[in-house]
Design a protein around this motif. Sequence first.
Motif, PDB file in Angstrom:
ATOM      1  N   ARG A  37     -62.537  10.512 -43.219  1.00 11.19           N
ATOM      2  CA  ARG A  37     -61.270   9.798 -43.083  1.00 11.19           C
ATOM      3  C   ARG A  37     -61.521   8.404 -42.516  1.00 11.19           C
ATOM      4  O   ARG A  37     -62.271   8.270 -41.553  1.00 11.19           O
ATOM      5  N   VAL A  38     -60.887   7.421 -43.115  1.00  7.19           N
ATOM      6  CA  VAL A  38     -61.039   6.044 -42.640  1.00  7.19           C
ATOM      7  C   VAL A  38     -59.649   5.446 -42.443  1.00  7.19           C
ATOM      8  O   VAL A  38     -58.776   5.588 -43.308  1.00  7.19           O
ATOM      9  N   GLU A  76     -57.838   1.891 -41.430  1.00  7.78           N
ATOM     10  CA  GLU A  76     -57.989   0.455 -41.222  1.00  7.78           C
ATOM     11  C   GLU A  76     -57.211   0.034 -39.982  1.00  7.78           C
ATOM     12  O   GLU A  76     -56.066   0.444 -39.781  1.00  7.78           O
ATOM     13  N   LYS A 120     -62.201   0.297 -49.873  1.00 11.68           N
ATOM     14  CA  LYS A 120     -62.474   1.601 -49.267  1.00 11.68           C
ATOM     15  C   LYS A 120     -62.974   2.551 -50.351  1.00 11.68           C
ATOM     16  O   LYS A 120     -62.643   2.419 -51.530  1.00 11.68           O
ATOM     17  N   LYS A 166     -57.963   7.833 -46.928  1.00  6.40           N
ATOM     18  CA  LYS A 166     -57.954   6.494 -46.347  1.00  6.40           C
ATOM     19  C   LYS A 166     -56.545   5.992 -46.090  1.00  6.40           C
ATOM     20  O   LYS A 166     -55.622   6.219 -46.861  1.00  6.40           O
ATOM     21  N   GLN A 189     -54.903   2.329 -45.317  1.00  5.84           N
ATOM     22  CA  GLN A 189     -55.152   0.910 -45.265  1.00  5.84           C
ATOM     23  C   GLN A 189     -53.894   0.133 -45.613  1.00  5.84           C
ATOM     24  O   GLN A 189     -52.929   0.693 -46.137  1.00  5.84           O
ATOM     25  N   ASN A 234     -62.507  -0.834 -38.820  1.00  4.73           N
ATOM     26  CA  ASN A 234     -62.073   0.497 -39.248  1.00  4.73           C
ATOM     27  C   ASN A 234     -62.365   1.542 -38.190  1.00  4.73           C
ATOM     28  O   ASN A 234     -63.351   1.449 -37.445  1.00  4.73           O
TER      29      ASN A 234
END
Length: 374
Positions: free
Chosen positions: A34-35, A37, A82, A88, A90, A130
């Motif tokens: 999991r990312v 921003e 990404k 994600k 963002q 991030n």
Amino acid sequence: MAESLELLWGLEERLGGRPRVGGVAVVRRPWGFRVIEAGPRPLRGEGWSLYLVRAVGVDTRRAARLLAGLVGGRGASYAGLKDACAVKYQYISVKTGPAGAPGRVRDPEGRLEAWLVGRGRVAPGLHSGNFFRLTVEHPDPAGLCSAFRGLRWVPGYFGPQRFGVERPNTHYMGLLASQGLWGSLLREMASRYPLEWRRGLGGYEAAAWRRAREAASPWAAAGKAWWLDFALQALRAYLFNRALSRAARSGGVQGYAEHWVRVRCPGGTVLRAPAARLPGGYHLRSGSAWSRLVRSVAEEEGLTGALASWGRRVFRPLAYPVCTAWCRPSRGSAEVVLALPPGAYATVALWEVVEFDWLGYAECSPPVDGEVNR
């Protein structure tokens, strides 16, 4: 196999030498990666609406197109790319005009959901870093967490995502393009790699084939395609990785720094990092330690001609500071949270402390309808 892939990407040497913990780690994508921003720094822009987007199974470019279509926008912009195979969050800006934009939209196929959070336009260069939340399977979760808590610097390598994980050939495509081998480039685009779950040609590949067929010439595949510059820059990134590997092997990268740059952590803290220019023609004339290193790698790879073609001077950190490293062990896995500046790769941070199962990471389980809310 893992070592062969690392060599293919130019990842040959860790900053700290051998991995800090034994055993092999794996991250199952997309749900284990999991990312998020960090908060944006949007520009003022008439008619631009700012959305927080949650996407699974689509890359940033496609997510931006999907969002623009859902809200009736005339264009979209984002701060950074990404990985498609990740969960994600963002920020994406959409040109919606004076009529405004809906407060919440959702892709009918469940790939994307977005919430209107403000006005303004995000763009490349306005990235604030991030947060990564990773579920890392490992035989010694406590040992892995101990290694992560001591992590202070991450190598400045371009991560595998820059070259392709399921399809690790973007820089090879750049090599073929740099030599004008358009027929070979088209054949490479048509090939499928064993780890690809997708079948058939991708969107830009199919478009290139169609243009070449209609013009009865492989040279027609290039045109002004965005992917061509992307492939050439991937080749440049590979040379950077190779040179950085040699610098790390020498015992320290700071001696090769051509400049110290300011990098922004999520949350706003600004730190300094040793940096050097991406490979370019200026390295053929400069006498710096980094230039000599770049020249030797380019000569070894037979890429001196390609080196001469890059003129824009771009600095990239040779090492990134770790803004936050948190880890909690559980049975058979560890939950890892990393906060990294823009440009730093979480996969490289993992690789710095432990042997990594790239094949397991490459096995992306595509989401099905409705899974975006999982």
